[in-house]
Design an enzyme around this catalytic site. Structure first.
Site: not given
Lengths: 393, 467
Positions: A89, A336
């Protein structure tokens, strides 16, 4: 005072969302173009000497083997040096850090950092949820993304009395901010009651405790600090950064009330920048789930360990609070798109430090903004970047 | 020749129950009493065998490593042809040189495993023998056998000395007659062709041949075969068998196939006296006579092992039997079960091994991903079996997964009693999971991937009767 060898002179992103009509390459071109257009004194794309591209999950858009060669051709820069950074991430954050090091080393004067991610070219089942069957056949079987953070929520609630309302207040605040960000995936405000009443996804997290699946791209232009004024009179400098790694599996975590890598990475970044958490004016942090932001603001040193829930509920992290967090809407509202997320957060910090954040502009007192991502199965890696509008040279 | 003595016994039951009335309602038949045991989607003949065998080894007070052979009888091994025996041996922690046989081919295979293991003890080729009979019967939807076909397991630990009971004698009769069977390509048992023909010319005559051979013995308790819910009482009446210790098993679990005779006689091994276990299947019948001098260790846990079955709907039963399958694709396991990771990781997964750091004592799980200690970085690690009990540190319940996953799926992080930490799926009812809850680890099926069952440990709340 600060490190200040590298300046951000342009930054931009495309409107986040389920971009069914845009290809990976088109998203990248849009973000690059936005960054170029944001340069105050104009920018000729041929000045880009090298690019670092962050894409985390090539498998989600159908091309399993993305390399550095994928982006330059797509954005009109065929032939330039380009390296893909994949670091879970924090891929976008880490591409920014690596790009900054490439400039600081003196090898390149002008570097493009671009994050691009296609999350919605596959169905939810075959896309993000398919990770339930990925990884170790026993230890990660059934481990969808919420499983990586929900156990922290269960434990945080038990140890500190954090409530579902406190978790929900994070989503409410970030949706409020997202409603003021033209680039956010979700631009609607929500209530605590709506969060509580949303369907359960992974106990104790419900649907509105979770970020959406979002396609998106963001880009920033880095130049050596000494040349910043060729491009702008309001440069933003890289003040410091930090990375930390930890064991990949959840069963190897020492604690389920902190994300250790966030604490260590931010300690390193604060030390490099020569500042304390109290000097940060606003922060873009990793809020893939509401509990994650609560852990983040504790582990980054903005609030005491255990107070993340109550601090969120009481508005300490709102636009007008003591430490505004995720002014862009965060992952929860802005979205995201994994590889793009960190670069988009940098863009928000750049706007805030330059006073360009519109309705969500916060007061910049000390001139520092912090950007953070954590991820990598059981939060095995975190990256923190600190930006400043103070010229330390 | 050596005596064959029983050191300990164990029983295993599936987590689900299918009510006869629900089956009948699905097929527009009226009424119906009773129920049968049904394996959940993470249970099968191997996991039931593991449950029973683990209990029997515990009852015998032995370390699994001293057992010389595993004799396993089941009509439904997880692999028709494959490593069923090797997987069960490994998951039980038996020694790599363990002897024994997988007996299969009919519901008579359970008693065949018992006789073969007894022979090894008699001959002195095994000092400690583990015999397990288990089954997970799969009836065809709509067949008359559907309300009766159940699942369960029983295990005995045998030796030539010690224990409270011994095997006294045995008798077998074999005739080439067709009853229930599965041919190549059959996924479920074919039902009996002609019920009257089966009763009058196949089942009753064959069983009578072995029970008649026991006439004159003073038998205080019996386990008799009961393939349809009525024939058992006919056998008992003809053999003048007053005390049927198999009755509670049939009423709880239905016909447990290969496990029926051994499960049915556990009650007999709890009381001093002579007991007879009669098995039937595949054109063969066998009676085994036991003499109990002291209640055999483990018999006291029979009732608690059978309890805690959860009734499920008929459609759920069809789903767990793979007889009702959703359309669409399922998400394949990232690591194919035939691949190198399963070769490298076979034992560390099946035995749940960790690597204990020689320098600092930290347990790193699993060893194959830890060439160095996660705590101190030291390079010397020794393989150890993780503790089999622990406490919930934190947990989640996953509601959102693609097929073939079944929601809700509880997953718990456990602090095991050896100081190590592990995250595992929770077996059975996740509603009992909470922080601080005591759990034990049980072998369950994690997936059925490309036709291959994948086994590993899951966590299960410890009930009061187990603690």
């Amino acid at each position: 005072m600060s490190w200040n060898k590298v300046a951000v002179v342009g930054a931009g992103l495309i409107k986040m969302g389920e971009l069914f009509d845009q290809s990976y390459e088109q998203m990248a071109a849009g973000a690059f173009s936005a960054a170029v257009e944001a340069v105050d004194k104009g920018f000729d794309p041929s000045q880009v000497e090298a690019a670092f591209v962050a894409t985390q999950r090539g498998t989600l858009w159908g091309q399993e083997g993305i390399g550095g060669n994928t982006i330059p051709t797509a954005i009109g820069l065929a032939g330039i040096p380009c390296t893909r950074i994949e670091n879970a991430c924090p891929s976008g954050s880490d591409a920014f850090r690596v790009g900054a090091m490439a400039v600081a080393s003196g090898v390149h004067d002008v570097v493009l950092v671009i994050g691009v991610e296609k999350m919605r070219d596959k169905s939810t089942e075959e896309g993000l949820l398919s990770r339930a069957a990925a990884g170790h056949p026993i230890f990660t079987r059934g481990e969808t993304a919420p499983v990586l953070f929900a156990p922290f929520a269960t434990r945080h609630m038990a140890e500190f009395g954090t409530t579902r309302e406190m978790l929900a207040s994070v989503a409410v605040k970030n949706h409020y901010n997202g409603a003021r960000d033209p680039y956010a995936h979700f631009q609607n405000e929500i209530t605590i009651e709506q969060v509580l009443a949303s369907p359960p996804v992974c106990y104790p997290l419900h649907l509105l405790d979770c970020c959406p699946q979002t396609d998106g791209a963001a880009a920033v232009l880095l130049v050596s600090a000494g040349r910043a004024h060729e491009f702008t009179d309001k440069p933003v400098f890289v003040a410091g950064f930090g990375v930390a790694t930890d064991h990949p599996y959840l069963h190897e975590k020492d604690s389920f009330t902190e994300i250790k890598v966030t604490r260590i990475a931010s300690d390193r970044a604060f030390q490099m920048a020569g500042i304390t958490p109290a000097e940060i004016d606003c922060a873009e942090v990793h809020d893939c789930f509401t509990i994650t932001e609560i852990l983040d603001i504790e582990d980054l040193g903005f609030v005491e360990k255990g107070r993340g829930g109550i601090a969120s509920l009481e508005g300490e992290t709102s636009l007008t609070g003591r430490i505004p967090v995720n002014t862009s809407g965060g992952l929860l509202a802005k979205g995201h798109p994994i590889g793009a997320t960190g670069v988009a957060q940098i863009t928000e910090c750049w706007w805030q430090l330059r006073g360009q954040a519109g309705d969500r502009q916060v007061e910049i007192r000390n001139g520092f903004a912090l950007q953070h991502n954590a991820g990598g199965r059981g939060s095995g890696v975190a990256v923190v970047n600190i930006l400043t509008n103070r010229n330390g040279i | 020749m050596n005596q064959v003595r029983i050191l300990g016994v164990g029983a295993g039951a599936p987590s689900l129950r299918l009510l006869t009335a629900d089956v009948n309602a699905a097929w527009d038949r009226k009424g119906g009493r009773g129920q049968a045991g049904l394996c959940g989607s993470d249970e099968d003949s191997l996991t039931l065998a593991w449950d029973a065998a683990t209990a029997a080894i515990d009852a015998a007070g032995l370390d699994a490593g001293v057992i010389d052979g595993l004799w396993w009888g089941t009509s439904r091994p997880p692999f028709l042809d494959g490593p069923s025996h090797a997987i069960l041996s490994s998951a039980l922690g038996l020694a790599p040189h363990v002897a024994g046989i997988l007996c299969s081919g009919s519901p008579h295979s359970g008693i065949e495993a018992l006789l073969a293991s007894a022979d090894a003890i008699k001959a002195g080729s095994a000092r400690f023998a583990l015999v397990v009979a288990s089954d997970d019967l799969r009836p065809a939807p709509g067949s008359s056998y559907e309300t009766r076909a159940g699942a369960g397991a029983a295990a005995f630990v045998l030796a030539d000395e010690g224990g409270g009971a011994r095997i006294v004698s045995r008798v077998t009769r074999s005739r080439p007659l067709l009853d229930r069977y599965r041919g190549d390509g059959d996924t479920s048992q074919r039902d009996i062709y002609d019920g009257r023909l089966f009763r009058e010319r196949i089942f009753l005559p064959l069983v009578a041949e072995v029970t008649d051979a026991l006439a004159g013995e003073d038998i205080s308790s019996w386990s008799v075969p009961d393939p349809d819910g009525r024939l058992g009482s006919v056998v008992a009446k003809r053999a003048k068998a007053p005390n049927l210790t198999c009755a509670p098993i049939y009423s709880e679990l239905g016909d447990t196939g290969a496990a029926a005779a051994m499960l049915g006689i556990i009650g007999g091994l709890a009381d001093i006296g002579t007991s007879a276990a009669v098995a039937y299947g595949g054109g063969r019948a066998t009676a085994v006579l036991f003499e109990t001098e002291l209640p055999v260790a483990g018999t006291e846990h029979l009732a608690s092992a059978l309890r805690e079955g959860k009734p499920v709907s008929y459609s759920k039963a069809l789903r767990v039997r793979s007889q009702l399958i959703a359309g669409g694709e399922t998400v394949p396991m990232g690591v194919p079960p035939e691949s190198a990771l399963f070769v490298r990781g076979a034992e560390e997964m099946l035995q749940l091994l960790g690597g204990r750091c020689v320098d600092c004592g930290t347990i790193n799980t699993p060893p194959s991903i830890h060439p160095h200690c996660a705590n101190c970085g030291g390079p010397k690690l020794e393989a150890v079996q993780l503790a089999r009990q622990g406490t919930v540190h934190t947990f989640v319940i996953n509601y959102t997964m693609p097929a073939p996953f079944e929601a809700p799926l509880p997953i718990a992080v456990l602090d095991l009693d050896d100081g190590s930490r592990i995250m595992l799926q929770v077996a059975n009812d996740g509603s009992q999971v909470e922080i601080g809850r005591r759990m034990r680890l049980v072998l369950r099926k994690y997936a059925h991937e490309r036709g291959v069952p994948v086994y590993g440990f899951k966590a299960q709340p410890i009930t009061e009767s187990q603690s």
